[in-house]
Design an enzyme around this catalytic site. Sequence first.
Site, PDB file in Angstrom:
ATOM      1  N   ASN A   5      -1.976   7.007  -2.269  1.00 37.91           N
ATOM      2  CA  ASN A   5      -3.240   6.813  -1.565  1.00 37.91           C
ATOM      3  C   ASN A   5      -4.011   5.653  -2.190  1.00 37.91           C
ATOM      4  O   ASN A   5      -5.239   5.699  -2.337  1.00 37.91           O
ATOM      5  CB  ASN A   5      -4.090   8.087  -1.592  1.00 37.91           C
ATOM      6  CG  ASN A   5      -5.216   8.050  -0.578  1.00 37.91           C
ATOM      7  OD1 ASN A   5      -5.128   7.372   0.450  1.00 37.91           O
ATOM      8  ND2 ASN A   5      -6.302   8.736  -0.870  1.00 37.91           N
ATOM      9  N   HIS A  54       0.867  -1.189   0.000  1.00 38.33           N
ATOM     10  CA  HIS A  54       0.000   0.000   0.000  1.00 38.33           C
ATOM     11  C   HIS A  54       0.894   1.228   0.000  1.00 38.33           C
ATOM     12  O   HIS A  54       1.687   1.429   0.919  1.00 38.33           O
ATOM     13  CB  HIS A  54      -0.927   0.013   1.208  1.00 38.33           C
ATOM     14  CG  HIS A  54      -1.894   1.155   1.193  1.00 38.33           C
ATOM     15  ND1 HIS A  54      -3.167   1.054   0.673  1.00 38.33           N
ATOM     16  CD2 HIS A  54      -1.766   2.445   1.616  1.00 38.33           C
ATOM     17  CE1 HIS A  54      -3.787   2.212   0.780  1.00 38.33           C
ATOM     18  NE2 HIS A  54      -2.955   3.077   1.349  1.00 38.33           N
ATOM     19  N   CYS A  55       0.757   2.057  -1.024  1.00 38.91           N
ATOM     20  CA  CYS A  55       1.624   3.227  -1.185  1.00 38.91           C
ATOM     21  C   CYS A  55       0.900   4.476  -0.690  1.00 38.91           C
ATOM     22  O   CYS A  55      -0.110   4.873  -1.285  1.00 38.91           O
ATOM     23  CB  CYS A  55       2.024   3.391  -2.654  1.00 38.91           C
ATOM     24  SG  CYS A  55       3.136   4.785  -2.933  1.00 38.91           S
ATOM     25  N   PRO A  56       1.372   5.117   0.371  1.00 39.47           N
ATOM     26  CA  PRO A  56       0.707   6.348   0.835  1.00 39.47           C
ATOM     27  C   PRO A  56       0.878   7.504  -0.135  1.00 39.47           C
ATOM     28  O   PRO A  56       0.052   8.416  -0.153  1.00 39.47           O
ATOM     29  CB  PRO A  56       1.395   6.632   2.173  1.00 39.47           C
ATOM     30  CG  PRO A  56       2.716   5.951   2.080  1.00 39.47           C
ATOM     31  CD  PRO A  56       2.502   4.742   1.233  1.00 39.47           C
TER      32      PRO A  56
END
Length: 375
Positions: free
Chosen positions: A187, A182-184
């Site tokens: 998003n 999951h890449c912040p």
Amino acid sequence: MRSRQRMFAAVMRLLLKCLRLGRRRRFKLVRQAEQLWHYGHLCLRSLLYNSFTNGDVMLDSLFEPVYWLVDHVTRWFGVVFVALVIGLTSSIVAIVYICLLPLILQTYTPAWICWHLAYGHWNLIMIVFHYYMAITTSPGHPPQAKNDLTGVSICRKCIAPKPARTHHCSICNRCVLKMDHHCPWLNNCVGHYNHRYFFSFCLFMTMGCIYCSISGWEMFRDAYAAIERMKLLEKERLQVAANQTYYQTPPPTFSFRQRAFHKSVVYLWVLCSSVALALGALTLWHAALITRGETSIERHINRKERQRLQKKGKVFRNPYSYGSWDNWKVFLGVDVPRHWLTRVLLPSPHLPHGTGLSWDLPPCVTEQRAPLLAI
């Protein structure tokens, strides 16, 4: 006299009897407390006992509140990270157009002007396209109906079918097909349908930052020297003003436009160099994973499986790896040679091979390998 002796003896016997009763009661209370302690300890062990429990499980349980906090913070701050990426990238583009492009058009030769215009705009288009596609494209989720898929496991968290290479994202609270992480900064989860967009964005952003760092090195040196000269002249001007001598001419001052120009060039070079180092390392890491035909999550799983089979004298083989070159062709969706131009060097919204639910042999693979886990 005898009556007194009898009374004294009776009192002493009564006192000894009371002492014995008190001692027996104390011993009885101690025994009851020990029995309650052992019973409670046994009940606790019976409730928490698990044959699969080890140090890793206990550590994960202790850090569960930390994981929960990180997941929720990442979920709410994803929009802030996306806005930060857009804001920083826009500031660099604005500095290039306002400060550097007029200087390039005035001082460079026509050949170099054409090169900078062509490469810079191509790189910018590739960055914008792949970032937009990475944040707007769904990574892919398995169907919720249990009758749609057969021979798959069930996710313990969302109680839904879990095909091969699918993992549950605690931030999105859904299972993701071929989940990488999951890449912040997006998003969004990086999965089956947007993994290529994510890697292409990292690659072209790194290339753009390296291009700006190399092209602006001389301008950075001149701008840094000019800023140091500004500080020195400002100090001299303050000393002259303090002396209140009318026959001395104060040093010339720099205009606001000159100060903004030099500081913008320094800001551009420092930011691009920092991003090139950090994002370049991440890009190389993902390039190595793609070469091996695995994701970030599968790397940890495969490493543990390799160690387990190595103890048994067996060899681990990744069933989703088709060789280094073919892994890149499958990842980029290159079926014919012209796709290297139309799908890799130019913006292309083509879909990856397969649906992410099953992993059949792609048509672009030149050599078929047996999908064995161990031999």
